[in-house]
Design an enzyme around this catalytic site. Sequence first.
Site, short mmCIF file in Angstrom:
data_model
loop_
_atom_site.label_atom_id
_atom_site.label_comp_id
_atom_site.label_asym_id
_atom_site.label_seq_id
_atom_site.Cartn_x
_atom_site.Cartn_y
_atom_site.Cartn_z
N GLY A 298 -84.22 66.14 36.49
CA GLY A 298 -85.27 65.83 37.64
C GLY A 298 -86.64 65.88 37.42
CG ASN A 299 -89.30 64.22 39.32
OD1 ASN A 299 -89.94 64.60 40.37
ND2 ASN A 299 -88.57 63.15 39.47
NE ARG A 300 -93.76 71.10 37.61
CZ ARG A 300 -95.01 71.62 36.99
NH1 ARG A 300 -95.54 71.31 35.95
NH2 ARG A 300 -96.15 72.28 37.65
CB SER A 301 -92.08 64.74 42.97
OG SER A 301 -92.54 64.48 44.34
CB ALA B 154 -91.59 61.43 41.03
#
Length: 401
Positions: free
Chosen positions: A208-211, A276
Amino acid sequence: MDKPKVVLGVSGGIAAYKACELLRRLTESGHDVRVVPTASALRFVGAATWSALSGHPVATEVWDDVHEVPHVRIGQQADLVVVAPATADMLAKAAHGLADDLLTNTLLTARCPVVFAPAMHTEMWEHPATQENVATLRRRGAVVLEPAVGRLTGADSGKGRLPDPAEIFEACRRVLARGVREPDLAGRHVVVSAGGTREPLDPVRFLGNRSSGKQGYALARTAAARGARVTLVAANTSHLPDPAGVDVVPVGTAVQLREAVLKAAADADAVVMAAAVADFRPAAYATGKIKKKDGQDPEPVVLVRNPDVLAEMSADRVRPGQVIVGFAAETDDVLANGRAKLARKGCDLLVVNEVGERKTFGFEDTEAVVLAADGTETPVPHGPKEALADTVWDLVAARLS
Ligand code: CTP
């Protein structure tokens, strides 16, 4: 500086209890709130609650404290009036200028922006009488939020729920900060992607990512406030309340996001890719949980490329004149990298954020430069994500007209 003065009008619906949360949010964020309930509202939530939470006395009739002429003073002094919940009866009274209690008098004496957050059964909301009253109020410049869809009083569900108090609060903040916007996106359909995709490895793990999704939600909210029909393709944002009056399409992975965005974009005037999107996904998905094995190194994770939705849409424009906007998060050589990315992706506008420790991800404020394919640059100073969103819509609206 004096605290902004807000009048919270509460009319008689079961959702009156949710107005307590709105009241708390308003007072805790530095607003001086005067609650003006109707007599029916007090049958749901008593005067003691409103008075204790607001720190002000509470009256429903013009006959209370007559010597202070409250029916004129409260409205005249307000910076904002918000009516939540606004029943069908209250919308009708407001549209026709009736003034038979303190709240309806206040609505006539107020010269500040007015926000209505309706709550009623679906049939009442859809009735032509209510729809005409809403249209009348909007024509006069009031902000009437769209009710949310979901469970109503009793067993039935549909459109008519009070918008989430957090959303009503955001609408109030926006109107207080920037006034009521001209509906310059009325008749337009816009698509916004938000959040961050998750690419599953097995049933319990993902890349995943931090958006946080906040910038995309601010874009959706501001577009709706400017009159657009908004489809929000939201990747993993269950922590955020649905913006009032916005169609939310929840998705998980980049492939799902691509499908949802392309479908919604078919008749859209503008598409803003604030999500993102993961550039890569695991080549294989394990249907059972990947277990550690004693004495063995883990299997390496092999990645494959995801489709680039922004580049694909920019290359194969489905509608002539469609405006396509991308976002870029850069850590170094922000402008040069941004220019190169704008050219590579082929979009019309690229919002370039500098990211790093304590910057952009998850924070309330942001700062950016919007690069345009025609070579112009629009710097957006440090400020709320709504301000950046409004700048993006200003640039989109200019290109649509
Ligand atoms: N985007 C997309 N599809 C992807 C990846 C990104 O549509 N598979 C969109 C994002 O929504 C965003 C923009 O492209 O609007 C910028 O994405 P970014 O990942 O920064 O661009 P890249 O081309 O991957 O550049 P780099 O690898 O240099 O970061």
